[in-house]
Design a protein around this motif. Structure first.
Motif, PDB file in Angstrom:
ATOM      1  N   VAL A  12       0.850  -1.188   0.000  1.00 29.41           N
ATOM      2  CA  VAL A  12       0.000   0.000   0.000  1.00 29.41           C
ATOM      3  C   VAL A  12       0.887   1.240   0.000  1.00 29.41           C
ATOM      4  CG1 VAL A  12      -1.810   1.276   1.214  1.00 29.41           C
ATOM      5  CG2 VAL A  12      -1.813  -1.239   1.246  1.00 29.41           C
ATOM      6  N   LEU A  13       0.690   2.083  -0.986  1.00 31.35           N
ATOM      7  CA  LEU A  13       1.453   3.324  -1.105  1.00 31.35           C
ATOM      8  C   LEU A  13       0.534   4.512  -0.851  1.00 31.35           C
ATOM      9  CD1 LEU A  13       3.399   2.538  -4.411  1.00 31.35           C
ATOM     10  CD2 LEU A  13       4.169   2.154  -2.056  1.00 31.35           C
ATOM     11  N   THR A  14       0.977   5.437  -0.008  1.00 34.68           N
ATOM     12  CA  THR A  14       0.187   6.637   0.253  1.00 34.68           C
ATOM     13  C   THR A  14       0.060   7.472  -1.002  1.00 34.68           C
ATOM     14  OG1 THR A  14       0.923   6.658   2.556  1.00 34.68           O
ATOM     15  CG2 THR A  14      -0.032   8.701   1.683  1.00 34.68           C
ATOM     16  N   THR A  15       1.170   7.615  -1.726  1.00 35.96           N
ATOM     17  CA  THR A  15       1.155   8.358  -2.983  1.00 35.96           C
ATOM     18  C   THR A  15       2.260   7.831  -3.885  1.00 35.96           C
ATOM     19  OG1 THR A  15       1.190  10.569  -3.995  1.00 35.96           O
ATOM     20  CG2 THR A  15       2.679  10.185  -2.151  1.00 35.96           C
ATOM     21  N   LEU A  41      -3.116   4.877  -2.743  1.00 37.36           N
ATOM     22  CA  LEU A  41      -4.197   5.747  -2.303  1.00 37.36           C
ATOM     23  C   LEU A  41      -4.286   6.988  -3.184  1.00 37.36           C
ATOM     24  CD1 LEU A  41      -3.713   5.517   1.573  1.00 37.36           C
ATOM     25  CD2 LEU A  41      -5.470   4.406   0.174  1.00 37.36           C
ATOM     26  N   GLU A  42      -3.128   7.375  -3.746  1.00 37.43           N
ATOM     27  CA  GLU A  42      -3.110   8.539  -4.632  1.00 37.43           C
ATOM     28  C   GLU A  42      -2.081   8.338  -5.727  1.00 37.43           C
ATOM     29  OE1 GLU A  42      -2.903  13.313  -3.962  1.00 37.43           O
ATOM     30  OE2 GLU A  42      -1.164  12.185  -3.260  1.00 37.43           O
ATOM     31  N   SER A  58      -8.026  11.129  -4.241  1.00 43.17           N
ATOM     32  CA  SER A  58      -7.214  10.374  -3.300  1.00 43.17           C
ATOM     33  C   SER A  58      -8.066   9.617  -2.279  1.00 43.17           C
ATOM     34  CB  SER A  58      -6.254  11.325  -2.575  1.00 43.17           C
ATOM     35  OG  SER A  58      -5.522  10.641  -1.586  1.00 43.17           O
ATOM     36  N   GLY A  59      -7.748   8.329  -2.109  1.00 48.75           N
ATOM     37  CA  GLY A  59      -8.336   7.521  -1.058  1.00 48.75           C
ATOM     38  C   GLY A  59      -9.781   7.110  -1.254  1.00 48.75           C
TER      39      GLY A  59
END
Length: 248
Positions: A12-15, A41-42, A58-59
């Protein structure tokens, strides 16, 4: 073929600029494993087909790239993989979208006449040897406000009125894709093609397409094993992927 199932490992990557870029980098560095999923997520530079961008809030949606080891598949199975992936998405979304869900050639997911998701597959070759496919999938889940430039978009939340847990939905998508992957590697090409045509957007209906800047009406017949769209109007027509665009 590696024994891992699709979704055995989820990063899982935040961005990220592009989940496909991230996944392909793993392939180039020989760190990729079959079935691994890169979930973002983004995306700051998401990619669609034919150089288009994929913009998402995003998300709120599923933005993921699936790493598939294709070294046991023949090189002429590229479009069959595309069909299998589209069917995996369709199978998973069908309980929510019902009979109004379809696959728009070559591999967009549509509900009625609105886009619920898209697929971008980028392949890694060594000469004529097909080593990996990076399957980028973007599916609209909880987003309810879309950019005016993409007003034909629709999300599961808009279809059902429900809010969804993204990780739970991602796990379900992985299972659905795994089922179609197993069908593909077990020699189920004919079934995949038949199912794809059964759910083909516009099948048996008159649609408007555009080629070289000129639009025309034609009736969708089916897609052949080579991935060409066959239509009929004053003559029988056959189009390769990217040769024509849909006009709405």
């Amino acid at each position: 073929m590696a024994a891992q199932h699709i979704g055995n490992r989820i990063t899982v990557l935040t961005t990220v600029d592009s989940s496909n870029n991230y996944a392909m980098d793993l392939v180039h560095r020989r760190l990729a494993t079959h079935g691994e999923v890169i979930f973002a997520l983004e995306q700051t530079a998401g990619k669609g087909r034919m150089g288009r961008s994929w913009v998402t809030t995003s998300g709120e949606n599923i933005i993921a790239s699936f790493i598939l080891e294709t070294n046991t598949l023949p090189a002429d199975s590229v479009f069959c993989l595309s069909m299998a992936v589209a069917l995996g998405c369709h199978d998973w979304l069908r309980p929510y979208g019902g009979d109004e869900l379809s696959i728009k050639w070559p591999n967009d997911i549509y509900w009625r006449d609105r886009k619920a998701g898209g697929i971008l597959i980028e392949n890694n070759w060594s000469g004529s040897h097909w080593q990996f496919a990076i399957v980028g999938i973007g599916l609209n889940i909880n987003q309810t406000v879309f950019d005016p430039a993409t007003t034909r978009a629709v999300s599961l939340k808009q279809i059902t009125g429900r809010h969804f847990d993204l990780m739970e939905m991602l796990n379900g998508l992985c299972a659905s894709l795994e089922a179609r992957w197993q069908e593909l590697i077990s020699g189920g090409k004919e079934t995949i093609l038949a199912d794809y045509n059964h759910f083909l957007f516009g099948r048996g209906r008159q649609v408007r397409l555009s080629k070289d800047g000129n639009s025309f009406e034609t009736t969708v017949r089916h897609v052949n094993a080579s991935g060409e769209l066959l239509t009929t109007d004053t003559e029988e027509r056959k189009f390769r992927v990217g040769e024509v665009q849909w006009v709405f």
